[in-house]
Design an enzyme around this catalytic site. Structure first.
Site, PDB file in Angstrom:
ATOM      1  N   ASN A 156     -34.983  -9.801 -22.074  1.00  0.00           N
ATOM      2  CA  ASN A 156     -35.995 -10.600 -22.562  1.00  0.00           C
ATOM      3  C   ASN A 156     -35.647 -11.423 -23.799  1.00  0.00           C
ATOM      4  OD1 ASN A 156     -35.844  -8.506 -24.262  1.00  0.00           O
ATOM      5  ND2 ASN A 156     -38.146  -8.170 -24.682  1.00  0.00           N
ATOM      6  N   SER A 233     -36.057   0.083 -21.356  1.00  0.00           N
ATOM      7  CA  SER A 233     -37.430   0.639 -21.092  1.00  0.00           C
ATOM      8  C   SER A 233     -37.054   1.967 -21.948  1.00  0.00           C
ATOM      9  CB  SER A 233     -37.398   0.742 -19.618  1.00  0.00           C
ATOM     10  OG  SER A 233     -36.394   1.365 -19.160  1.00  0.00           O
ATOM     11  N   GLU A 254     -34.074   1.125 -29.008  1.00  0.00           N
ATOM     12  CA  GLU A 254     -35.298   0.338 -29.328  1.00  0.00           C
ATOM     13  C   GLU A 254     -36.198   0.187 -27.871  1.00  0.00           C
ATOM     14  OE1 GLU A 254     -36.128  -0.828 -32.147  1.00  0.00           O
ATOM     15  OE2 GLU A 254     -34.540  -0.909 -33.187  1.00  0.00           O
ATOM     16  N   CYS A 288     -41.144  -6.741 -26.559  1.00  0.00           N
ATOM     17  CA  CYS A 288     -41.602  -5.220 -26.727  1.00  0.00           C
ATOM     18  C   CYS A 288     -42.543  -5.130 -27.927  1.00  0.00           C
ATOM     19  CB  CYS A 288     -40.513  -4.229 -27.030  1.00  0.00           C
ATOM     20  SG  CYS A 288     -39.482  -4.811 -28.058  1.00  0.00           S
ATOM     21  N   GLU A 461     -32.999  -1.912 -36.628  1.00  0.00           N
ATOM     22  CA  GLU A 461     -32.213  -2.945 -36.404  1.00  0.00           C
ATOM     23  C   GLU A 461     -32.622  -4.101 -37.510  1.00  0.00           C
ATOM     24  OE1 GLU A 461     -30.064  -2.677 -31.969  1.00  0.00           O
ATOM     25  OE2 GLU A 461     -32.104  -3.892 -32.275  1.00  0.00           O
TER      26      GLU A 461
HETATM   27  P1  ADP Z   1     -36.105  -3.676 -17.818  1.00  0.00           P
HETATM   28  O1  ADP Z   1     -36.745  -2.824 -16.690  1.00  0.00           O
HETATM   29  O2  ADP Z   1     -36.687  -4.472 -18.789  1.00  0.00           O
HETATM   30  O3  ADP Z   1     -34.877  -4.654 -17.020  1.00  0.00           O
HETATM   31  P2  ADP Z   1     -34.018  -1.503 -18.286  1.00  0.00           P
HETATM   32  O4  ADP Z   1     -34.387  -0.496 -19.624  1.00  0.00           O
HETATM   33  O5  ADP Z   1     -34.166  -1.211 -16.687  1.00  0.00           O
HETATM   34  O6  ADP Z   1     -35.331  -2.571 -18.813  1.00  0.00           O
HETATM   35  O7  ADP Z   1     -32.832  -2.420 -18.556  1.00  0.00           O
HETATM   36  C1  ADP Z   1     -32.199  -2.479 -19.653  1.00  0.00           C
HETATM   37  C2  ADP Z   1     -30.769  -2.502 -19.785  1.00  0.00           C
HETATM   38  O8  ADP Z   1     -30.293  -1.271 -19.300  1.00  0.00           O
HETATM   39  C3  ADP Z   1     -30.151  -3.226 -18.783  1.00  0.00           C
HETATM   40  O9  ADP Z   1     -28.844  -3.783 -19.349  1.00  0.00           O
HETATM   41  C4  ADP Z   1     -30.001  -2.536 -17.600  1.00  0.00           C
HETATM   42  O10 ADP Z   1     -28.765  -3.064 -16.709  1.00  0.00           O
HETATM   43  C5  ADP Z   1     -29.376  -1.281 -18.262  1.00  0.00           C
HETATM   44  N1  ADP Z   1     -29.754  -0.078 -17.483  1.00  0.00           N
HETATM   45  C6  ADP Z   1     -30.512   0.347 -16.589  1.00  0.00           C
HETATM   46  N2  ADP Z   1     -30.467   1.572 -15.960  1.00  0.00           N
HETATM   47  C7  ADP Z   1     -29.280   2.214 -16.532  1.00  0.00           C
HETATM   48  C8  ADP Z   1     -28.444   3.204 -16.539  1.00  0.00           C
HETATM   49  N3  ADP Z   1     -28.940   4.199 -15.784  1.00  0.00           N
HETATM   50  N4  ADP Z   1     -27.529   3.195 -17.171  1.00  0.00           N
HETATM   51  C9  ADP Z   1     -27.226   2.274 -18.004  1.00  0.00           C
HETATM   52  N5  ADP Z   1     -27.803   1.365 -18.280  1.00  0.00           N
HETATM   53  C10 ADP Z   1     -28.860   0.939 -17.479  1.00  0.00           C
END
Ligand code: ADP
Length: 483
Positions: A156, A233, A254, A288, A461
C-alpha cells in the site's frame, strides 16, 4: 515507461551490491489499472535469502564501525537522490500500485522525509551515565546497533514502508535484507538503485523478490538476523512472530487496524468532513490507519452524512495518470471482493448507500461509498475494509461510543472531532490505540512515533523512538574507580 533515469527500473534483485537473477523463474508484475504487464522479477527462494543474510552480516561488521557522521552523509545523499528522482519514482509507484500520480509524489516525499530525518538522528544515539548504587563506580549505558535486520513490507505504501525501516536501521549502524510486497517490487528496486548511487557499501541494503514463505522462513530463523521488522496483516504478523520465537528475535510489527473516527456534537462539522475525506479515502482507503468505523453523534448525523456524501460523490475515479483522478484502482481482485462483501452485507442488513458503485466485472475501480444506518454487527464494523467505503454509525453519548470504539482486537489509530478540550483529553486517554488524531485526519509523519497496541502490533516507527528499535542498550558497571 518514460523515465528520465532509466536505470531506476530494475528487473533483478539487489544482493551484495550486485544486480542478480538466480534461477530461471520470473514473476510477472502488472498494472492494476489496466492489467498490462510492467515487467518481471526473479522468483528467489531460501538459498538466495541466505545469500542476502551472508552479505548483510559481512556488511554489518564494517558498517557498525563507521562514524555517525559518515552514515549521516550517505543517508543524506540517498535522500537527495530520492528528491531528485521523485518524478521517476512516483511513475514507477503509480504503475505498479495504482495510486494517483500526485499521491505517489506525496508518498515519495514522505518516504524521503524518513531518510532525511534519520540522516540527522544518526548523530544522536546518545548513551547515559546514571548515579551508581555503589561508591567508586559508574553506571554507563551505551547503545549499539542490533545487527542484521530483516524487513518485509506491504504494497500500500511501496516506498514509505521501506524507508521508515531502512533509514533508522542504517543510521543506527545496522544492515538490512528486504523482501518487498510481490505486487510492488519495482519501487523497492528503484530505491535500492539510489542506495547504490548514494554510495552505500555492498551488502548493506539487499532487496530480494520471490517466494514469501521460503524467504520469510530464512529471515525469521537465521541466527544472524537479530531483528524482524514487518508491516502487513495481523495474520502474517502472527506467523512471523511464531517463527521468530526459536531464535528470540526482536520484532517490530505494524499490523492491521480498525480505526474509529468519532464526530461529537460539539465538533466543527466541516472540519470533520475534511478530516474524514483524508482519513478514509487516501490511497483509495487502503491504509492501516484508515477510518474504518465513522461514529457520528445523533444530533449532527444527518448534516455530517449529507456533507460527506456530497464531497465523496465528486471524487474522480480512474487511472492514476489521468487528470484530476483522486481514487485509483484497488490493488487486486481480492481487495475488490472484500469491499463487495462488506457493502453487500451492510445493505442486506439495513444500511443505506448515499453514494457509491461496485466495480464492473473484471475491473478494480470502485466508486467510493458512504453508507448510513450501520450497526456493530455488520462485517464492516468488525474487519478492516481496506477500500473506499465510509460506514457511518450513529451514537448518543461519550461513554457508549468509547466502549464501542474499543470493542475490537485492533489498536492502531483513532480520530476524534470535538471543540471541548476536556473531552479531547478524556477520550484520547481512554481510547485503546497507539495514535490519536484530535481534529486531524492525517497523523503520519517522520517526526512522530507511529505504531499500535493490542493486535495492531509492537514497536514504533518514526521519531527517535524509531531509531531505538534498532539499537540495543549495553549497561556497564565500572568499578574500582578509587584505585
Ligand atoms: P496483504 O494481505 O495486505 O498483502 P500480507 O500480510 O499478506 O498483507 O503481506 C504483507 C507482506 O508479507 C508481503 O510482502 C507478503 O509477501 C509477505 N508475506 C505474506 N505471507 C508471508 C509469510 N508466510 N512469510 C513471510 N512473508 C509473508
Amino acid at each position: 515507461m518514460q523515465l528520465k533515469y532509466s536505470a531506476l527500473f530494475q528487473q533483478q534483485c539487489f544482493i551484495n551490491g550486485e544486480w542478480l537473477s538466480i534461477g530461471g523463474e520470473k514473476e510477472v508484475i502488472t498494472n492494476p489499472s489496466n492489467g498490462e504487464v510492467i515487467g518481471h522479477v526473479p522468483v528467489m527462494g531460501a538459498n538466495a535469502a541466505t545469500q542476502c543474510v551472508d552479505a548483510a552480516h559481512q556488511a554489518f561488521e564494517q558498517w557498525r564501525q563507521t562514524t555517525a557522521n559518515h552514515r549521516a552523509d550517505i543517508l543524506r545523499k540517498w535522500y537527495e537522490l530520492m528528491v531528485e528522482h521523485s518524478d521517476d519514482l512516483a511513475t514507477i509507484l503509480t504503475l505498479e500500485q495504482g495510486k494517483p500520480f500526485a499521491e505517489a509524489k506525496g508518498e515519495i516525499a514522505y518516504a524521503a522525509s524518513f531518510v532525511q530525518w534519520y540522516s540527522e538522528e544518526a548523530r544522536r544515539a546518545y548513551g547515559e551515565i546514571m548515579p551508581s548504587h555503589r561508591p567508586h563506580s559508574k553506571i554507563v549505558v551505551t547503545k549499539q546497533p542490533i545487527g542484521v535486520v530483516a524487513a518485509i513490507t506491504p504494497w500500500n505504501f511501496p516506498a514509505a514502508m521501506i524507508t521508515r525501516k531502512a533509514a533508522p536501521a542504517i543510521a543506527a549502524g545496522c544492515a538490512m535484507v528486504l523482501k518487498p510486497a510481490p505486487e510492488t517490487p519495482f519501487t523497492a528496486l528503484a530505491l535500492a538503485k539510489l542506495a547504490e548511487d548514494a554510495g552505500m557499501p555492498k551488502g548493506l541494503f539487499n532487496v530480494i523478490t520471490g517466494d514469501a514463505i521460503a524467504i520469510g522462513s530464512v529471515f525469521t530463523t537465521d541466527k544472524r538476523v537479530r531483528k524482524v521488522s514487518f508491516t502487513g496483516s495481523t495474520h502474517v504478523g502472527k506467523i512471523l512472530m511464531n517463527q521468530s520465537a526459536s531464535t528470540i528475535k526482536k520484532m517490530a510489527l505494524e499490523l492491521g487496524g480498525n480505526a474509529p473516527f468519532i464526530v461529537f456534537d460539539d465538533a466543527d462539522i466541516d472540519a470533520a468532513v475534511e478530516g474524514a475525506m483524508i482519513a478514509k479515502f487516501r490511497n483509495a482507503g487502503q491504509t492501516c490507519v484508515c477510518a474504518n468505523r465513522i461514529f457520528v453523534h445523533d444530533a449532527v448525523y444527518d448534516e455530517f452524512a449529507n456533507k460527506l456524501a456530497k464531497k465523496v460523490s465528486a471524487l474522480k475515479v480512474g487511472d492514476g495518470f489521468a487528470d484530476q483522478v483522486v481514487i485509483g484502482p484497488l490493488i487486486n481482485a481480492g481487495a475488490v471482493a472484500k469491499v463487495q462483501a462488506h457493502v453487500s452485507d451492510a445493505l442486506e442488513k439495513g444500511a443505506k448507500a448515499l453514494c457509491g458503485r461496485l466495480a464492473d466485472k473484471g475491473q478494480l475501480f470502485v466508486e467510493p461509498f458512504v453508507l448510513t444506518e450501520m450497526d456493530d454487527e455488520m462485517l464492516a464494523a468488525n474487519e478492516e475494509t481496506f477500500g473506499p467505503v465510509a460506514p457511518l454509525f450513529r451514537f448518543y453519548d461519550e461513554t457508549e461510543v468509547l466502549e464501542r470504539a474499543n470493542n475490537t482486537e485492533s489498536g492502531l489509530a483513532a480520530y476524534i472531532y470535538t471543540r471541548s478540550l476536556g473531552r479531547a483529553w478524556r477520550v484520547a486517554d481512554a481510547l485503546e490505540v497507539g495514535m490519536v488524531g484530535i481534529n486531524e485526519g492525517l497523523i503520519s509523519t517522520a517526526a512522530a512515533p507511529f505504531g499500535g497496541i493490542k493486535e495492531s502490533g509492537l514497536g514504533r516507527e518514526g521519531s527517535h523512538h524509531g531509531m531505538d528499535e534498532f539499537l540495543e542498550m549495553k549497561y556497564m558497571l565500572m568499578g574500582g574507580l578509587d584505585q
